[in-house]
Scaffold this motif. Structure first.
Motif, mmCIF file in Angstrom:
data_model
loop_
_atom_site.group_PDB
_atom_site.id
_atom_site.type_symbol
_atom_site.label_atom_id
_atom_site.label_comp_id
_atom_site.label_asym_id
_atom_site.label_seq_id
_atom_site.Cartn_x
_atom_site.Cartn_y
_atom_site.Cartn_z
ATOM 1 N N THR A 1 41.274 -66.457 -38.640
ATOM 2 C CA THR A 1 40.008 -65.754 -38.848
ATOM 3 C C THR A 1 39.646 -65.702 -40.324
ATOM 4 O OG1 THR A 1 40.330 -64.398 -36.864
ATOM 5 C CG2 THR A 1 38.815 -63.560 -38.535
ATOM 6 N N GLN A 2 40.644 -65.467 -41.182
ATOM 7 C CA GLN A 2 40.372 -65.351 -42.613
ATOM 8 C C GLN A 2 40.109 -66.710 -43.283
ATOM 9 O OE1 GLN A 2 42.768 -62.455 -44.956
ATOM 10 N NE2 GLN A 2 43.849 -62.055 -43.029
ATOM 11 N N VAL A 3 40.918 -67.707 -42.978
ATOM 12 C CA VAL A 3 40.787 -68.986 -43.697
ATOM 13 C C VAL A 3 39.596 -69.799 -43.214
ATOM 14 C CG1 VAL A 3 43.251 -69.051 -44.177
ATOM 15 C CG2 VAL A 3 42.355 -70.259 -42.175
ATOM 16 N N PHE A 4 39.062 -69.487 -42.032
ATOM 17 C CA PHE A 4 37.897 -70.206 -41.532
ATOM 18 C C PHE A 4 36.648 -69.329 -41.501
ATOM 19 C CE2 PHE A 4 41.118 -72.956 -39.228
ATOM 20 C CZ PHE A 4 41.012 -73.992 -40.147
ATOM 21 N N SER A 5 36.625 -68.337 -42.327
ATOM 22 C CA SER A 5 35.442 -67.494 -42.483
ATOM 23 C C SER A 5 35.136 -67.374 -43.975
ATOM 24 C CB SER A 5 35.664 -66.099 -41.878
ATOM 25 O OG SER A 5 35.902 -66.174 -40.490
ATOM 26 N N TYR A 6 33.860 -67.503 -44.342
ATOM 27 C CA TYR A 6 33.491 -67.397 -45.754
ATOM 28 C C TYR A 6 31.981 -67.160 -45.870
ATOM 29 C CZ TYR A 6 32.441 -72.308 -44.779
ATOM 30 O OH TYR A 6 31.978 -73.466 -44.207
ATOM 31 N N THR A 7 31.581 -66.740 -47.037
ATOM 32 C CA THR A 7 30.170 -66.571 -47.381
ATOM 33 C C THR A 7 29.889 -67.383 -48.632
ATOM 34 O OG1 THR A 7 30.601 -64.658 -48.804
ATOM 35 C CG2 THR A 7 30.196 -64.221 -46.452
ATOM 36 N N PRO A 8 28.606 -67.629 -48.961
ATOM 37 C CA PRO A 8 28.300 -68.428 -50.149
ATOM 38 C C PRO A 8 28.908 -67.872 -51.436
ATOM 39 C CG PRO A 8 26.346 -68.191 -48.789
ATOM 40 C CD PRO A 8 27.383 -67.294 -48.206
ATOM 41 N N SER A 9 29.004 -66.559 -51.512
ATOM 42 C CA SER A 9 29.538 -65.944 -52.733
ATOM 43 C C SER A 9 30.975 -65.456 -52.572
ATOM 44 C CB SER A 9 28.652 -64.752 -53.136
ATOM 45 O OG SER A 9 28.606 -63.787 -52.092
#
Length: 206
Positions: free
Chosen positions: A100-108
């Motif tokens: 969940t953590q390594v495949f989730s992100y935002t532009p910033s």
């Protein structure tokens, strides 16, 4: 005439004693041989049957013990995923949280994702992720891309003392400039227990 009678009697003696020859003796005593005796054959058969029964029991017991040993030493019996519910749950929780953590992100927020990957991935998975995430960071910044990943279902297919193999189903929502798109993914994951925590060491798409 007397001499002729004596001679005749002398000639009749061997014939009268014929019953005592070894061959005839066996005929006379035939009733006491093992084949025809009234007592020895049943006793012999009982002894043979008893020995055969004991032999069958011994061989059967040995076969049973061998089969039991093989059963306890099969790969299935060494797979804790079939018997250890607590350990299986721990693996699923650690791996699901890591994905969940390594495949989730935002532009910033790609820096946060990269830092999480450094602590949650190891081995081949860490090297592959490091090579690809640079491109992800660039696209996320340019396209204002946000990716959110949820683990829908995860199962442990094999678990030993320090290694686990999992099949994981993911739902991912990618939002680009306010336009969301949903996709599903299926992964084969290998994890290893290091420092009291399960780290992902290999990820393969299915």
């Amino acid at each position: 005439m007397n001499s002729e009678a004596a001679q005749a009697e002398a000639e009749e003696v061997p014939e009268a004693e014929a019953g005592f020859t070894p061959e005839a003796g066996r005929e006379v005593e035939a009733g006491f041989t093992p084949e025809a005796g009234p007592e020895r054959p049943p006793l012999l058969r009982r002894r043979v049957a008893t020995v055969a029964l004991l032999l069958a029991l011994v061989l059967g017991g040995a076969a049973f013990l061998l089969a039991a040993a093989e059963l306890h030493d099969t790969p299935a019996s060494r797979n804790r995923a079939l018997t250890d519910t607590a350990a299986t749950t721990e693996v699923i929780e650690d791996v699901s949280g890591a994905l969940t953590q390594v495949f989730s992100y935002t532009p910033s927020g790609t820096d946060t994702t990269r830092q999480a990957a450094r602590s949650l991935l190891a081995g081949k998975a860490a090297r592959q992720y490091g090579e690809l995430f640079g491109q992800v960071e660039k696209r996320a910044a340019e396209q204002k891309l946000t990716l959110t990943t949820h683990v829908v279902r995860a199962g442990v297919t094999r678990l030993t003392g320090r290694s686990a193999h999992l099949l994981v189903f993911l739902d991912q929502v990618a939002e680009r400039r306010g336009k969301p798109a949903t996709a599903a993914a299926q992964l084969s994951v290998t994890a290893e227990l290091r420092g009291g925590r399960w780290l992902i060491v290999d990820i393969a798409s299915r």
